[in-house]
Motif scaffolding. Structure first.
Motif, short mmCIF file in Angstrom:
data_model
loop_
_atom_site.label_atom_id
_atom_site.label_comp_id
_atom_site.label_asym_id
_atom_site.label_seq_id
_atom_site.Cartn_x
_atom_site.Cartn_y
_atom_site.Cartn_z
N MET A 44 0.91 -1.19 0.03
CA MET A 44 -0.10 -0.04 0.03
C MET A 44 1.00 1.46 -0.09
SD MET A 44 -3.28 1.28 0.72
CE MET A 44 -4.08 0.18 1.83
N LEU A 165 -13.34 -4.02 -5.48
CA LEU A 165 -12.53 -5.22 -5.61
C LEU A 165 -13.28 -6.25 -6.20
CD1 LEU A 165 -11.49 -4.76 -1.63
CD2 LEU A 165 -9.86 -4.64 -3.78
N LEU A 172 -5.41 -1.31 -7.01
CA LEU A 172 -6.57 -0.65 -6.09
C LEU A 172 -6.05 0.68 -6.03
CD1 LEU A 172 -9.11 -0.75 -4.62
CD2 LEU A 172 -7.76 -1.59 -2.72
N LEU A 193 -9.97 -1.69 6.45
CA LEU A 193 -9.09 -1.95 5.25
C LEU A 193 -7.95 -2.43 5.58
CD1 LEU A 193 -8.75 -0.79 2.34
CD2 LEU A 193 -7.96 1.30 3.15
N ARG A 197 -6.78 -5.56 3.32
CA ARG A 197 -5.87 -5.66 2.52
C ARG A 197 -4.77 -6.66 2.65
NH1 ARG A 197 -0.84 -2.21 4.01
NH2 ARG A 197 0.03 -4.07 2.79
N THR A 198 -4.76 -7.41 3.68
CA THR A 198 -3.87 -8.31 3.76
C THR A 198 -4.05 -9.52 2.90
OG1 THR A 198 -5.13 -9.31 5.69
CG2 THR A 198 -3.51 -8.16 6.46
N LEU A 200 -4.85 -9.29 0.13
CA LEU A 200 -4.81 -8.63 -1.57
C LEU A 200 -3.33 -8.67 -2.09
CD1 LEU A 200 -7.25 -5.70 -1.21
CD2 LEU A 200 -7.57 -7.93 -2.23
N MET A 204 -1.35 -1.30 -4.41
CA MET A 204 -2.59 -0.30 -3.85
C MET A 204 -2.02 1.07 -3.60
SD MET A 204 -4.03 -3.12 -1.02
CE MET A 204 -2.45 -3.86 -0.81
#
Lengths: 381, 219
Positions: A44, A165, A172, A193, A197-198, A200, A204
């Motif tokens: 991220m 998503l 993203l 979030l 996100r872990t 994904l 990002m």
């Protein structure tokens, strides 16, 4: 809440499986742009800058909603844009997931239809199944048949995230997604979030101007100012070791002092302030005599009581209280330093001091931990 | 053929032709930014402020078989357009252009750009975005536009008289018929025609208002 940064270094992954995002943009006409950034899979990256700095422009260009004179955008093995080779992939084909500042939900569609509309190449039944599972992951189960105008700001944001998503995106993109919700909801959404996100494994990018948000959500950050990317690195590195005075100011650092490198010690470096006063700070590789800007972290500052033992890795500075404001359970204190005729600003928990000791004009000594002093080379400013 | 039939036929043709035109022009004006936009908008609005007789006069010039344009028109339609029903339709289209474009432009203009962008990002092509996202949100504009065009065409007088003449069964519309009856002191017929137009116009406006309120409640 603390998330372990998972930074996938671009050089460490094998090229064939590399799903990182690489962006280089340049524009001379209109607002100038000179941007270069990279975001690994599962990383991220916060794109940070004041309003009007061009961060939204960059995000929109990555998405394919905007064109620039010269640029190169690669996501994984797919080239999205390469002006040199006249390559351009349309916004529809890029398959990005994007959360807009004001959510941009389809107002006439129900929550589940909003998500279904973004899913491609599946049967109606599969689409419904995928949409429902994403709404479950964003804690929206039970509200599938509502219309967007029957949702709170936080709920709209969750639907927008589920929609972004559900399309199984290659990247993203989040455009100031928390700016329109209240503080309490924001904290909840941060948590959700961070949890979401872990799982994904895509790049990002989070556009924001809130440094606190960056520290809570992002692994790395890229600072952008007047259309130019200034510094990219892990959040901790950029926050504690800004490369220039401009960056330090943009990050909101207030305690900046001009000094010169005086002497290199074993683990620390001594810096010369204005009138003979010196400070010990973290070691630097800069040459003796080099002009620097010292950055003093507010967390490294404490009020010095005569009783407290003077430890070797800290500096004692004399000054007087300029002002002290009680803010919740903290005091925000400005101390005027005698040696440099400049002020130092920091916060102290309410219980640690007696309000009588921080009346304006009162002489005061402060301790500054050497580890909290970082030197920025002046030549790079 | 009764004047009612002529009027409704004219209103229907005008509405059917103008709706897609208004939709395209209104969408274009709502989204596009270009030099001379104010000129285009003013030209489209011009029939709103110009006396209908002025428009009628210029249309007569354009249709005149002596003129270059009239020649083209005559070749195209196989006959001069003055005092014919097709001529009346064209005149009606020109006069009603602002009523077709304005509500559509407003409806498109109230669509947030972000929502259309979200559709594109979600993979919807321009045409799919129009069908799934834009159209369901602008139908208020379509309805408003259609009602305005239809009712306004029924009531149009000046242009119809100048371009269409007053030919029984072909170009004599209700509003012209009312004028004729009043001229002939046949107040009863004029009264019936007028009452019919009044009731119809009121009903049309009610339909638009009520659907607007209903959509406000459900949205």
């Amino acid at each position: 809440m603390h998330t372990t940064p998972i930074i996938a270094s671009a050089s460490a992954t094998t090229p064939s499986f590399d799903s990182s995002l690489e962006v280089r943009l340049q524009a001379q006409r209109g607002p100038s742009l000179d941007v270069s950034l990279e975001c690994g899979a599962g990383e991220m990256l916060a794109l940070v800058g004041p309003s009007g700095s061009g961060k939204s422009t960059v995000l929109r260009t990555i998405a394919g909603l905007r064109k620039v004179d010269q640029g190169f955008v690669r996501c994984g093995n797919t080239l999205w844009m390469d002006t040199e080779n006249k390559k351009y992939v349309t916004v529809q084909q890029r398959q990005v997931g994007m959360v807009f500042q004001h959510y941009a939900l389809f107002p006439h569609k129900s929550v589940i239809d909003n998500v279904i509309l973004a899913i491609r190449n599946k049967s109606r039944k599969e689409k419904k199944h995928i949409a429902a599972s994403w709404l479950e992951r964003t804690n929206m189960t039970g509200l599938e048949s509502r219309r967007p105008d029957q949702l709170s700001g936080g709920q709209k944001q969750r639907v927008a995230l589920a929609r972004a998503l559900a399309s199984n995106p290659a990247a993203l993109l989040l455009d100031e997604p928390f700016s329109a919700v209240d503080q309490q909801t924001r904290r909840k959404l941060y948590r959700e979030l961070a949890k979401l996100r872990t799982g994904l494994d895509i790049p990002m990018i989070l556009v924001t101007h809130d440094v606190g948000e960056v520290q809570q959500l992002a692994d790395s950050m890229c600072l952008i100012y007047k259309g130019q990317t200034l510094q990219q690195g892990s959040v901790h590195d950029v926050m504690t070791a800004p490369e220039s005075k401009t960056i330090a100011k943009l990050l909101g650092h207030q305690n900046l002092f001009s000094a010169t490198v005086a002497h290199h010690g074993d683990h620390l470096t001594r810096y010369q302030l204005g009138d003979g006063e010196t400070l010990q700070g973290s070691a630097t590789k800069l040459n003796v005599g080099q002009a620097v800007t010292l950055l003093i972290a507010p967390s490294a500052i404490t009020i010095d009581n005569d009783s407290s033992a003077h430890d070797i890795g800290s500096n004692r500075l004399k000054g007087s209280v300029r002002d002290a404001v009680s803010m919740g359970d903290e005091w925000s204190i400005t101390v005027h330093l005698d040696a440099v005729t400049k002020s130092l600003r920091f916060r102290i928990p309410q219980y640690q001091i007696d309000s009588r000791h921080v009346l304006p004009g009162t002489p005061i000594n402060v301790n500054v931990r050497a580890g909290g002093i970082y030197a920025i080379s002046e030549s790079m400013s | 053929m009764s004047p009612f039939f002529v009027s409704f036929k004219l209103a229907l043709w005008t509405t059917l032709i103008l709706l897609p035109v208004g939709m395209l022009l209104g969408r274009w004006l709502a989204f596009a930014q270009f030099k001379g936009k104010a000129w285009v908008e003013s030209l489209i609005l011009l029939p709103l402020v110009l006396p209908p007789t002025v428009i009628g006069y210029y249309l007569l010039l354009v249709f005149s078989p002596d003129s270059f344009s009239g020649n083209l028109v005559t070749q195209w339609f196989g006959q001069p357009l003055v005092f014919t029903f097709p001529g009346l339709v064209i005149a009606s289209i020109v006069v009603n252009l602002p009523f077709a474009v304005q509500p559509m432009q407003l409806a498109y203009g109230s669509l947030p750009q972000e929502v259309r962008e979200a559709a594109w990002v979600s993979g919807l092509s321009s045409s799919k975005t129009w069908w799934h996202i834009e159209l369901p949100q602008i139908w208020q504009g379509i309805l408003g536009s259609a009602t305005l065009i239809f009712s306004h065409t029924l009531g149009e007088f000046g242009v119809v008289l100048l371009v269409g003449g007053n030919i029984e069964g072909r170009t004599r519309t209700v509003s012209i018929a009312i004028y004729d009856h009043v001229q002939a002191f046949d107040m009863l017929s004029a009264g019936w025609y007028s009452a019919a137009l009044l009731v119809f116009s009121l009903a049309a406006l009610m339909v638009v208002r009520m659907s607007a309120q209903k959509s406000k409640r459900t949205h």
